[in-house]
Write an enzyme that holds these catalytic residues in place. Structure first.
Site, mmCIF file in Angstrom:
data_model
loop_
_atom_site.group_PDB
_atom_site.id
_atom_site.type_symbol
_atom_site.label_atom_id
_atom_site.label_comp_id
_atom_site.label_asym_id
_atom_site.label_seq_id
_atom_site.Cartn_x
_atom_site.Cartn_y
_atom_site.Cartn_z
ATOM 1 N N CYS A 1 10.632 -4.002 4.579
ATOM 2 C CA CYS A 1 11.458 -3.749 5.759
ATOM 3 C C CYS A 1 11.514 -5.015 6.629
ATOM 4 O O CYS A 1 10.559 -5.792 6.665
ATOM 5 C CB CYS A 1 10.950 -2.609 6.650
ATOM 6 S SG CYS A 1 10.808 -1.041 5.798
ATOM 7 N N GLU B 1 12.884 -7.438 -14.127
ATOM 8 C CA GLU B 1 13.090 -7.208 -12.697
ATOM 9 C C GLU B 1 14.555 -7.318 -12.273
ATOM 10 O O GLU B 1 15.010 -6.565 -11.411
ATOM 11 C CB GLU B 1 12.143 -8.169 -11.970
ATOM 12 C CG GLU B 1 12.578 -8.959 -10.838
ATOM 13 C CD GLU B 1 11.447 -9.784 -10.213
ATOM 14 O OE1 GLU B 1 11.164 -10.879 -10.723
ATOM 15 O OE2 GLU B 1 10.902 -9.359 -9.188
ATOM 16 N N LYS C 1 10.660 -11.664 -15.209
ATOM 17 C CA LYS C 1 11.968 -12.063 -14.657
ATOM 18 C C LYS C 1 13.075 -11.210 -15.257
ATOM 19 O O LYS C 1 13.947 -10.723 -14.555
ATOM 20 C CB LYS C 1 12.277 -13.535 -14.949
ATOM 21 C CG LYS C 1 11.571 -14.570 -14.145
ATOM 22 C CD LYS C 1 11.967 -14.665 -12.693
ATOM 23 C CE LYS C 1 11.175 -13.719 -11.850
ATOM 24 N NZ LYS C 1 9.908 -14.157 -11.353
ATOM 25 N N LYS D 1 11.467 -8.277 -1.400
ATOM 26 C CA LYS D 1 10.863 -9.600 -1.590
ATOM 27 C C LYS D 1 9.385 -9.626 -1.221
ATOM 28 O O LYS D 1 8.571 -10.133 -1.976
ATOM 29 C CB LYS D 1 11.643 -10.618 -0.748
ATOM 30 C CG LYS D 1 11.142 -12.037 -0.850
ATOM 31 C CD LYS D 1 11.522 -12.645 -2.170
ATOM 32 C CE LYS D 1 11.042 -14.074 -2.337
ATOM 33 N NZ LYS D 1 11.016 -14.443 -3.762
ATOM 34 N N TRP E 1 13.125 -0.636 3.442
ATOM 35 C CA TRP E 1 12.693 -0.388 2.066
ATOM 36 C C TRP E 1 11.853 0.886 2.164
ATOM 37 O O TRP E 1 10.771 0.888 2.732
ATOM 38 C CB TRP E 1 11.862 -1.555 1.532
ATOM 39 C CG TRP E 1 11.512 -1.396 0.093
ATOM 40 C CD1 TRP E 1 12.261 -1.799 -0.974
ATOM 41 C CD2 TRP E 1 10.321 -0.813 -0.463
ATOM 42 N NE1 TRP E 1 11.630 -1.481 -2.146
ATOM 43 C CE2 TRP E 1 10.440 -0.879 -1.864
ATOM 44 C CE3 TRP E 1 9.184 -0.238 0.083
ATOM 45 C CZ2 TRP E 1 9.458 -0.396 -2.729
ATOM 46 C CZ3 TRP E 1 8.204 0.245 -0.772
ATOM 47 C CH2 TRP E 1 8.343 0.160 -2.154
ATOM 48 N N ASN F 1 7.757 -1.810 10.482
ATOM 49 C CA ASN F 1 7.587 -2.318 9.120
ATOM 50 C C ASN F 1 6.136 -2.092 8.763
ATOM 51 O O ASN F 1 5.247 -2.597 9.437
ATOM 52 C CB ASN F 1 7.931 -3.823 9.095
ATOM 53 C CG ASN F 1 7.456 -4.506 7.825
ATOM 54 O OD1 ASN F 1 7.413 -3.878 6.762
ATOM 55 N ND2 ASN F 1 7.116 -5.773 7.923
ATOM 56 N N GLY F 2 5.886 -1.308 7.702
ATOM 57 C CA GLY F 2 4.501 -1.047 7.292
ATOM 58 C C GLY F 2 4.311 0.417 6.971
ATOM 59 O O GLY F 2 5.284 1.144 6.726
ATOM 60 N N GLU G 1 5.594 -14.143 -17.371
ATOM 61 C CA GLU G 1 6.548 -14.408 -16.286
ATOM 62 C C GLU G 1 7.993 -14.283 -16.780
ATOM 63 O O GLU G 1 8.857 -13.743 -16.080
ATOM 64 C CB GLU G 1 6.266 -15.805 -15.691
ATOM 65 C CG GLU G 1 7.283 -16.330 -14.701
ATOM 66 C CD GLU G 1 7.449 -15.472 -13.441
ATOM 67 O OE1 GLU G 1 6.708 -14.492 -13.257
ATOM 68 O OE2 GLU G 1 8.365 -15.791 -12.663
ATOM 69 N N ARG H 1 14.036 -8.259 2.481
ATOM 70 C CA ARG H 1 12.800 -7.482 2.645
ATOM 71 C C ARG H 1 12.999 -5.994 2.376
ATOM 72 O O ARG H 1 12.034 -5.230 2.297
ATOM 73 C CB ARG H 1 12.273 -7.642 4.082
ATOM 74 C CG ARG H 1 12.018 -9.069 4.481
ATOM 75 C CD ARG H 1 11.567 -9.135 5.925
ATOM 76 N NE ARG H 1 10.262 -8.532 6.075
ATOM 77 C CZ ARG H 1 9.123 -9.158 5.920
ATOM 78 N NH1 ARG H 1 9.118 -10.436 5.597
ATOM 79 N NH2 ARG H 1 7.977 -8.536 6.076
ATOM 80 N N HIS I 1 -2.221 -7.260 -33.682
ATOM 81 C CA HIS I 1 -3.054 -6.155 -33.198
ATOM 82 C C HIS I 1 -2.214 -5.002 -32.645
ATOM 83 O O HIS I 1 -2.742 -4.139 -31.969
ATOM 84 C CB HIS I 1 -4.028 -6.667 -32.138
ATOM 85 C CG HIS I 1 -4.923 -7.743 -32.669
ATOM 86 N ND1 HIS I 1 -5.965 -7.477 -33.526
ATOM 87 C CD2 HIS I 1 -4.883 -9.087 -32.505
ATOM 88 C CE1 HIS I 1 -6.551 -8.628 -33.852
ATOM 89 N NE2 HIS I 1 -5.915 -9.613 -33.245
HETATM 90 O O1 M6R Z 1 4.779 -13.324 -1.870
HETATM 91 P P1 M6R Z 1 3.880 -13.165 -3.063
HETATM 92 O O2 M6R Z 1 3.900 -14.350 -3.960
HETATM 93 O O3 M6R Z 1 2.487 -12.765 -2.699
HETATM 94 O O4 M6R Z 1 4.512 -11.958 -3.872
HETATM 95 C C1 M6R Z 1 3.905 -11.454 -5.018
HETATM 96 C C2 M6R Z 1 4.839 -10.596 -5.815
HETATM 97 O O5 M6R Z 1 5.291 -9.511 -5.057
HETATM 98 C C3 M6R Z 1 6.066 -11.382 -6.307
HETATM 99 O O6 M6R Z 1 5.687 -12.495 -7.033
HETATM 100 C C4 M6R Z 1 6.955 -10.478 -7.189
HETATM 101 O O7 M6R Z 1 6.297 -10.155 -8.356
HETATM 102 C C5 M6R Z 1 8.283 -11.173 -7.476
HETATM 103 N N1 M6R Z 1 9.371 -10.276 -7.197
HETATM 104 C C6 M6R Z 1 8.449 -11.609 -8.879
HETATM 105 O O8 M6R Z 1 9.657 -12.248 -9.105
#
Ligand code: M6R
Length: 608
Positions: free
Chosen positions: A2, A488, A485, A603, A74, A100-101, A481, A27, A504
């Site tokens: 948020c 996501e 990507k 984010k 969010w 926010n929280g 990673e 956010r 395995h």
């Molecule tokens: O701000 P941070 O690096 O602590 O965030 C960690 C994860 O939330 C962040 O890397 C998330 O996995 C990304 N959306 C990946 O692309």
């Protein structure tokens, strides 16, 4: 998650709020709303969906006034609908709040209010706070907030306004970010600095538990005991350009292409001649000699950079290093001792799990270093030292430049600590330093060259349902990673595996059309990974290979070949991940996905 914004001044508050919320939409983007005071009560407008929906509502049914609060959501408690959107209004219709929280004890507080006959409209935890505040209000909004805070458990950044005190906003934070912006005859608040850049560069970073009262005459700040605080005012160096798309279709693509510059920034001033220089961290050699173990704590993409970090730290410092998902660490009853050095990695510096894990290790007496992108954010403020990655604002939800700059940060940290401990010889260091110097140019050439091959590959495989990514050692995290990507932003199921794990279990997935992305740059595990690829090919699987330029064996084996420049093995994750970022991007855009704002995500994960 948020985003919150607040404004007091002589401008039209909604214009400032919408401008700020646009910069905070990363956010959260389920719904949005504003509340404005203009001497005739609280005027609220809300809309479900993106901010553009709220703009439409405001253009047909505007509100006018110079004091207001705004929110982009969010969802945590309650589905994204208009009723659950913020701002929430108290039972008497006079007080309005954005939050926010998460208020963890909201259920018990809600029951108490229900027993007192208060009727609730929404399913949110936030509405509880609105009613509590209205009950506590006796003509002094600041005092009401201070009193109600004592009853709240959880994480929050809150801003409140009241129809009977229409000249002010009161705000506070605990565990969620909040900054105050100072203007001339006007003042601002927001979850993050870019929301304020159009209006001011003078920023106060609010500490945990502090309260702020904003009026046109100024900002008064108090600690949790209501003692006035002289808060430091920082001049931010962020620019509005850095938070714009600058001609790119998406922030993610812009941020991928910013990597050469971002990497150059990360290493600037941190390599001198043939040496790594991380003197700015002021790490005490005695302290380093006393370190018996390193733990890297992070989430998501930052966790994968931490996994590469583990290999780098063990390679250059020979100190046993473990990597933890911060969300696991905090509940694992971890063994902590003063000989432990903890490295917390985070782009935002606000990730709730990482922050909490950090609190736990600090309480246990461990030393702490942050690897972080956002200046002044909570994680660096809780650490003994910080290596800022200097990637610039990352707006796309999918992390790209933050990742590669974190990797470069780990190279610097590992080599810097290793040299202090006398465990890196000068020839080795000189080679590494040269490799770091070459990196920005290599990433640039990769971006220029490989786009065509990657686009073709994305077009060919965009309709498959599953992908597998494999790598070994330094590039095992690259596989994780790459898979993250893709899933996501394209919503295609993808998993990353260590190549050696194939036999395995995962090998059973391979058949005629099943694609595997094999990351096999030059290095000591390349041949092993080539064997894994042979095994996949023998089962008629499709293989996309990421290999070093001129690898003829890879060329013969691969159905699609993506070449990266030759580099030292330790630096190869930085180069190898770039085509995987592009592959995810082009797959997602060809599928028509909302790349910068993928469904269900936000984010910054500032709630647990
Ligand atoms: O701000 P941070 O690096 O602590 O965030 C960690 C994860 O939330 C962040 O890397 C998330 O996995 C990304 N959306 C990946 O692309």
């Amino acid at each position: 998650m948020c985003g919150i914004v607040g404004y007091v001044g002589s401008r039209e508050a909604t214009e400032v709020l919408i401008e700020g919320l646009k910069r905070l939409e990363y956010r959260g983007y389920d719904s949005a709303g504003v509340a404005v005071l203009n001497g005739s009560g609280v005027q609220v407008r809300k809309a479900v969906g993106r901010l553009s929906e709220l703009e439409k509502t405001l253009s047909s049914n505007g509100v006018h006034g110079g004091v207001g609060i705004g929110h982009t959501r969010w969802a945590t408690h309650g589905v994204p609908n208009e009723v659950n959107s913020h701002p929430h209004v108290s039972f008497d219709g006079k007080l309005s709040i954005i939050h926010n929280g998460i208020i963890e004890n909201y259920r018990e507080l809600k029951n108490e209010l229900l027993e007192q006959g208060v009727a609730f409209k929404s399913d949110t935890d936030t509405e509880v706070v609105a009613h509590l505040l209205a009950k506590a209000y006796d003509g002094d909004l600041l005092k009401a907030v201070q009193n109600v805070l004592k009853r709240l458990r959880g994480a929050y950044a809150i801003a409140v306004c009241h129809a009977d005190q229409p000249d002010r906003i009161v705000a506070t934070r605990m565990g969620s970010p909040l900054v105050i912006g100072l203007g001339e005859g006007e003042n601002f608040l927001a979850s993050d600095v870019p929301a304020l850049l159009k209006y001011t560069r003078k920023i106060i970073y609010l500490e945990e538990g502090w309260l702020a009262e904003l009026t046109t005459c100024g900002v008064r700040i108090f600690d949790a005991d209501m003692k006035p605080v002289e808060a430091a005012v920082s001049e931010t160096s962020l620019t509005l350009d850095a938070a714009e798309k600058e001609g790119y279709e998406h922030f993610m693509l812009k941020e991928i292409h910013e990597q050469p510059r971002a990497l150059a920034e990360t290493i600037r001033g941190r390599i001198e001649g043939e040496r790594v220089d991380i003197g700015e961290l002021q790490l005490d050699p005695e302290m380093l000699r006393g370190v018996n173990r390193i733990a890297v704590l992070a989430c998501g993409t930052s966790l994968y950079s931490g996994m590469v970090g583990k290999y780098l730290l063990e390679r250059f410092t020979r100190i046993p290093t473990e990597t933890w998902s911060a969300s696991e660490f905090r509940y694992a009853d971890p063994v902590i001792d003063p000989g432990m050095l903890v490295i917390a990695v985070s782009q935002s510096g606000e990730t709730a799990d990482t922050l909490e894990a950090l609190r736990i290790v600090k309480a246990g007496g461990a030393r702490t270093i942050a690897v972080c992108n956002v200046m002044g954010s909570s994680i660096p403020r809780h650490c003994d030292a910080t290596l800022y990655t200097r990637a610039g604002p990352e707006i796309g939800v999918a992390s790209t430049k933050a990742y590669t700059t974190q990797l470069a940060g780990f190279v610097l940290l590992a080599a810097g600590i290793g040299r202090t401990l006398g465990r890196v010889d000068s020839a080795e260091e000189a080679k590494l330093v040269q490799g770091l110097r070459d990196l920005p140019g290599q990433v640039k050439s990769l971006l220029d060259e490989d786009i065509v091959a990657v686009k073709r590959c994305a077009k060919r495989y965009k309709d498959v349902f599953n992908f597998m990514y494999i790598g070994r050692h330094f590039n095992y995290p690259t596989a994780l990673e790459g898979a993250l990507k893709l899933k996501e932003i394209s919503y295609i199921h993808a998993e990353g595996y260590a190549g050696g794990e194939m036999k395995h279990g995962p090998l059973a997935l391979v058949e005629g059309t099943f694609p595997t992305i094999a990351i096999a740059p030059e290095g000591k595990t390349r041949e092993k990974l080539i064997s894994n690829v042979q095994e996949i090919k023998a089962r008629k699987g499709v293989v996309v290979m990421v290999s070093t330029h001129g690898d003829e064996e890879a060329r013969e084996l691969a159905d699609y070949l993506i070449e990266i420049p030759a580099c030292q093995e330790e630096l190869s994750p930085i180069l190898a991940v770039v085509p995987l970022q592009l592959l995810a991007y082009y797959t997602a855009t060809q599928l028509g996905r909302d790349v910068d704002k993928p469904r269900n995500l936000a984010k910054s994960v500032t709630v647990e």
